[in-house]
Scaffold this motif. Structure first.
Motif, PDB file in Angstrom:
ATOM      1  N   THR A   1     -24.422  -6.475 -25.477  1.00 38.65           N
ATOM      2  CA  THR A   1     -24.536  -5.531 -24.372  1.00 38.65           C
ATOM      3  C   THR A   1     -25.861  -5.773 -23.679  1.00 38.65           C
ATOM      4  OG1 THR A   1     -23.239  -3.841 -25.520  1.00 38.65           O
ATOM      5  CG2 THR A   1     -24.614  -3.098 -23.689  1.00 38.65           C
ATOM      6  N   LYS A   2     -25.804  -5.920 -22.354  1.00 34.80           N
ATOM      7  CA  LYS A   2     -27.043  -6.163 -21.618  1.00 34.80           C
ATOM      8  C   LYS A   2     -27.119  -5.274 -20.385  1.00 34.80           C
ATOM      9  CE  LYS A   2     -25.555 -10.027 -18.654  1.00 34.80           C
ATOM     10  NZ  LYS A   2     -25.833 -11.426 -18.264  1.00 34.80           N
ATOM     11  N   GLU A   3     -28.352  -5.034 -19.950  1.00 34.74           N
ATOM     12  CA  GLU A   3     -28.621  -4.283 -18.736  1.00 34.74           C
ATOM     13  C   GLU A   3     -29.243  -5.231 -17.716  1.00 34.74           C
ATOM     14  OE1 GLU A   3     -31.091  -0.310 -17.241  1.00 34.74           O
ATOM     15  OE2 GLU A   3     -31.640  -1.326 -19.098  1.00 34.74           O
ATOM     16  N   VAL A   4     -28.728  -5.174 -16.495  1.00 38.24           N
ATOM     17  CA  VAL A   4     -29.244  -6.003 -15.411  1.00 38.24           C
ATOM     18  C   VAL A   4     -29.888  -5.095 -14.372  1.00 38.24           C
ATOM     19  CG1 VAL A   4     -28.679  -7.662 -13.600  1.00 38.24           C
ATOM     20  CG2 VAL A   4     -27.450  -7.729 -15.787  1.00 38.24           C
ATOM     21  N   VAL A   5     -31.096  -5.448 -13.955  1.00 34.67           N
ATOM     22  CA  VAL A   5     -31.821  -4.676 -12.942  1.00 34.67           C
ATOM     23  C   VAL A   5     -32.340  -5.645 -11.888  1.00 34.67           C
ATOM     24  CG1 VAL A   5     -33.765  -3.161 -12.459  1.00 34.67           C
ATOM     25  CG2 VAL A   5     -32.510  -2.924 -14.606  1.00 34.67           C
ATOM     26  N   GLN A   6     -32.082  -5.328 -10.620  1.00 39.50           N
ATOM     27  CA  GLN A   6     -32.615  -6.145  -9.535  1.00 39.50           C
ATOM     28  C   GLN A   6     -32.872  -5.258  -8.324  1.00 39.50           C
ATOM     29  OE1 GLN A   6     -30.509  -9.755  -8.760  1.00 39.50           O
ATOM     30  NE2 GLN A   6     -32.058 -10.509  -7.362  1.00 39.50           N
ATOM     31  N   ASN A   7     -34.094  -5.324  -7.817  1.00 42.59           N
ATOM     32  CA  ASN A   7     -34.499  -4.500  -6.681  1.00 42.59           C
ATOM     33  C   ASN A   7     -34.949  -5.384  -5.524  1.00 42.59           C
ATOM     34  OD1 ASN A   7     -34.117  -2.119  -8.209  1.00 42.59           O
ATOM     35  ND2 ASN A   7     -36.158  -2.311  -9.080  1.00 42.59           N
ATOM     36  N   THR A   8     -34.534  -5.010  -4.322  1.00 44.92           N
ATOM     37  CA  THR A   8     -35.039  -5.622  -3.109  1.00 44.92           C
ATOM     38  C   THR A   8     -35.651  -4.514  -2.259  1.00 44.92           C
ATOM     39  OG1 THR A   8     -32.923  -5.373  -1.951  1.00 44.92           O
ATOM     40  CG2 THR A   8     -33.266  -7.408  -3.204  1.00 44.92           C
ATOM     41  N   ASP A   9     -36.052  -4.840  -1.047  1.00 41.62           N
ATOM     42  CA  ASP A   9     -36.706  -3.846  -0.197  1.00 41.62           C
ATOM     43  C   ASP A   9     -35.809  -2.649   0.090  1.00 41.62           C
ATOM     44  OD1 ASP A   9     -38.938  -5.401  -0.104  1.00 41.62           O
ATOM     45  OD2 ASP A   9     -38.431  -6.366   1.801  1.00 41.62           O
ATOM     46  N   ASP A  10     -34.502  -2.887   0.228  1.00 39.34           N
ATOM     47  CA  ASP A  10     -33.615  -1.787   0.615  1.00 39.34           C
ATOM     48  C   ASP A  10     -32.418  -1.612  -0.311  1.00 39.34           C
ATOM     49  OD1 ASP A  10     -32.303  -4.087   1.235  1.00 39.34           O
ATOM     50  OD2 ASP A  10     -31.799  -3.533   3.293  1.00 39.34           O
TER      51      ASP A  10
ATOM     52  N   ILE B   1     -24.711  -2.282 -16.449  1.00 31.41           N
ATOM     53  CA  ILE B   1     -24.538  -2.428 -17.899  1.00 31.41           C
ATOM     54  C   ILE B   1     -23.309  -3.284 -18.121  1.00 31.41           C
ATOM     55  CG2 ILE B   1     -24.052  -1.283 -20.085  1.00 31.41           C
ATOM     56  CD1 ILE B   1     -26.832  -0.734 -19.158  1.00 31.41           C
ATOM     57  N   ILE B   2     -23.467  -4.357 -18.884  1.00 32.94           N
ATOM     58  CA  ILE B   2     -22.360  -5.282 -19.143  1.00 32.94           C
ATOM     59  C   ILE B   2     -22.159  -5.408 -20.650  1.00 32.94           C
ATOM     60  CG2 ILE B   2     -21.489  -7.624 -18.852  1.00 32.94           C
ATOM     61  CD1 ILE B   2     -23.290  -7.887 -16.418  1.00 32.94           C
ATOM     62  N   ARG B   3     -20.909  -5.288 -21.074  1.00 29.44           N
ATOM     63  CA  ARG B   3     -20.558  -5.505 -22.479  1.00 29.44           C
ATOM     64  C   ARG B   3     -19.633  -6.716 -22.547  1.00 29.44           C
ATOM     65  NH1 ARG B   3     -20.387   0.098 -21.826  1.00 29.44           N
ATOM     66  NH2 ARG B   3     -21.846   1.239 -23.179  1.00 29.44           N
ATOM     67  N   LEU B   4     -20.075  -7.733 -23.267  1.00 31.19           N
ATOM     68  CA  LEU B   4     -19.293  -8.955 -23.415  1.00 31.19           C
ATOM     69  C   LEU B   4     -18.696  -9.019 -24.811  1.00 31.19           C
ATOM     70  CD1 LEU B   4     -18.428 -11.824 -22.420  1.00 31.19           C
ATOM     71  CD2 LEU B   4     -20.567 -12.655 -23.439  1.00 31.19           C
ATOM     72  N   GLN B   5     -17.382  -9.203 -24.886  1.00 30.42           N
ATOM     73  CA  GLN B   5     -16.689  -9.412 -26.152  1.00 30.42           C
ATOM     74  C   GLN B   5     -16.312 -10.897 -26.228  1.00 30.42           C
ATOM     75  OE1 GLN B   5     -16.388  -6.672 -28.079  1.00 30.42           O
ATOM     76  NE2 GLN B   5     -17.075  -5.284 -26.466  1.00 30.42           N
ATOM     77  N   ALA B   6     -16.951 -11.624 -27.122  1.00 33.87           N
ATOM     78  CA  ALA B   6     -16.718 -13.063 -27.215  1.00 33.87           C
ATOM     79  C   ALA B   6     -16.068 -13.460 -28.531  1.00 33.87           C
ATOM     80  CB  ALA B   6     -18.033 -13.823 -27.043  1.00 33.87           C
ATOM     81  N   GLY B   7     -15.553 -12.475 -29.261  1.00 32.01           N
ATOM     82  CA  GLY B   7     -14.889 -12.755 -30.528  1.00 32.01           C
ATOM     83  C   GLY B   7     -13.421 -13.032 -30.302  1.00 32.01           C
TER      84      GLY B   7
ATOM     85  N   ALA C   1     -14.975  -8.807 -20.753  1.00 29.84           N
ATOM     86  CA  ALA C   1     -16.246  -8.238 -20.325  1.00 29.84           C
ATOM     87  C   ALA C   1     -15.967  -6.949 -19.577  1.00 29.84           C
ATOM     88  CB  ALA C   1     -17.000  -9.209 -19.431  1.00 29.84           C
ATOM     89  N   GLN C   2     -16.852  -5.980 -19.739  1.00 24.26           N
ATOM     90  CA  GLN C   2     -16.733  -4.701 -19.044  1.00 24.26           C
ATOM     91  C   GLN C   2     -18.089  -4.362 -18.459  1.00 24.26           C
ATOM     92  OE1 GLN C   2     -16.155  -1.299 -21.535  1.00 24.26           O
ATOM     93  NE2 GLN C   2     -15.354  -0.022 -19.901  1.00 24.26           N
ATOM     94  N   SER C   3     -18.107  -3.848 -17.236  1.00 26.23           N
ATOM     95  CA  SER C   3     -19.379  -3.503 -16.618  1.00 26.23           C
ATOM     96  C   SER C   3     -19.263  -2.218 -15.823  1.00 26.23           C
ATOM     97  CB  SER C   3     -19.859  -4.629 -15.692  1.00 26.23           C
ATOM     98  OG  SER C   3     -19.083  -4.682 -14.510  1.00 26.23           O
TER      99      SER C   3
END
Length: 295
Positions: A55-64, A70-76, A81-83
């Motif tokens: 499970t990972k969190e992605v954060v990205q900010n620009t000026d506006d 939140i992404i959950r990857l099932q690789a078994g 993947a669910q986000s």
């Protein structure tokens, strides 16, 4: 009796000496071998290729614009993947949109959970999104393993999969032989994240070698959409630089920070989440058309 006590003291002393030697040896082993920055980085790469879920969190900010995901990857056994994505836009047409996505190697599904905006209809009324919220849109994909969400989640700068020992070795040997990851081991920084010791690495990835590694990875994972890509087409591409943080004890990826400002935080490993694939859907084109027609 005195002889017995002396013998007991001698045995206790020897036990203490042996324990001290063992602890000294373990400490030396941890410092010189297990916690060696190069060994930790290489172990992280291998652990990422024997991961059933992350499970990972992605954060990205620009000026506006602000993106939080939140992404959950099932690789078994269940490749999925669910986000959940929260996208906020500032400015004259400020809006906040929350979407949910489910991805498999072959299909993508997306629905709008909520939409809020200051924009008004031509009549000056609040926009009505009733005909959009909660409706699953499905993307038709021509290539049988070109599912966008799943592949973006699995085929990152550090790829994730649950490969066999033989396949892991093939991918890692190729990565090593082609020098995919150029790590500045002399400039590794030691730090702490949530009370745990970490290493921060500065890493450069060579696109041509990286694509070749991904092809070997995809073959092992049963993905076919990279088969016709020629790594040589990326020979003149600039190297990608980023920062990688690794938990020293678990040897697991903790975070990735890109030059673009994108940050990925790896929150947990091994938490399997069962998600049902939507059975009632519209095409993604129809869902977008409904959005365009909102009044």
């Amino acid at each position: 009796m005195i002889t017995f006590l002396r013998a007991q003291r001698t045995r206790i002393l020897w036990v203490a000496v042996i324990l001290a030697v063992v602890l000294f040896g373990l400490n030396a082993w941890y410092k010189s071998i297990y916690s060696d920055p190069r060994a930790v980085f290489n172990a992280m790469l291998e652990n990422s290729l024997r991961t059933e879920s992350v499970t990972k969190e992605v954060v990205q900010n620009t000026d506006d614009q602000t993106l939080e995901q939140i992404i959950r990857l099932q690789a078994g056994e269940k490749h999925q993947a669910q986000s959940v994505t929260n996208l906020s836009q500032q400015g004259t047409a400020s809006a906040t949109v929350v979407t949910e996505s489910i991805g498999t190697p072959t299909s993508d599904y997306v629905r709008y959970r909520s939409i809020s905006t200051e924009q008004k209809s031509e009549a000056g009324n609040d926009l009505d999104f009733t005909n959009i919220l909660g409706i699953w849109g499905k993307t038709d994909i021509e290539d049988k393993t070109s599912g966008e969400l799943y592949n973006e989640s699995a085929l990152g700068i550090i790829p994730f999969a649950n490969l066999s020992k033989v396949d892991r070795k093939k991918v890692l040997d190729l990565a090593s032989d082609m020098n995919v990851y150029r790590v500045e081991f002399q400039n590794v920084r030691k730090g702490t994240v949530n009370g745990r010791s970490t290493y921060e690495y500065t890493v450069k990835v060579l696109p041509e070698a990286y694509v070749a590694m991904l092809q070997e990875y995809a073959r092992a994972a049963g993905l076919t959409h990279l088969e016709n890509i020629n790594p040589a087409n990326y020979a003149s591409a600039d190297a990608i630089e980023f920062k990688v943080t690794v938990d020293i004890l678990s040897r697991r990826l903790s975070s990735v920070t890109y030059e673009t400002g994108r940050q990925e935080y790896y929150l947990s490993y091994g938490n399997q989440v069962q998600t049902d694939i939507p059975t009632e859907t519209v095409t993604i084109e129809e869902l977008q058309q409904r959005l365009q027609e909102v009044e």
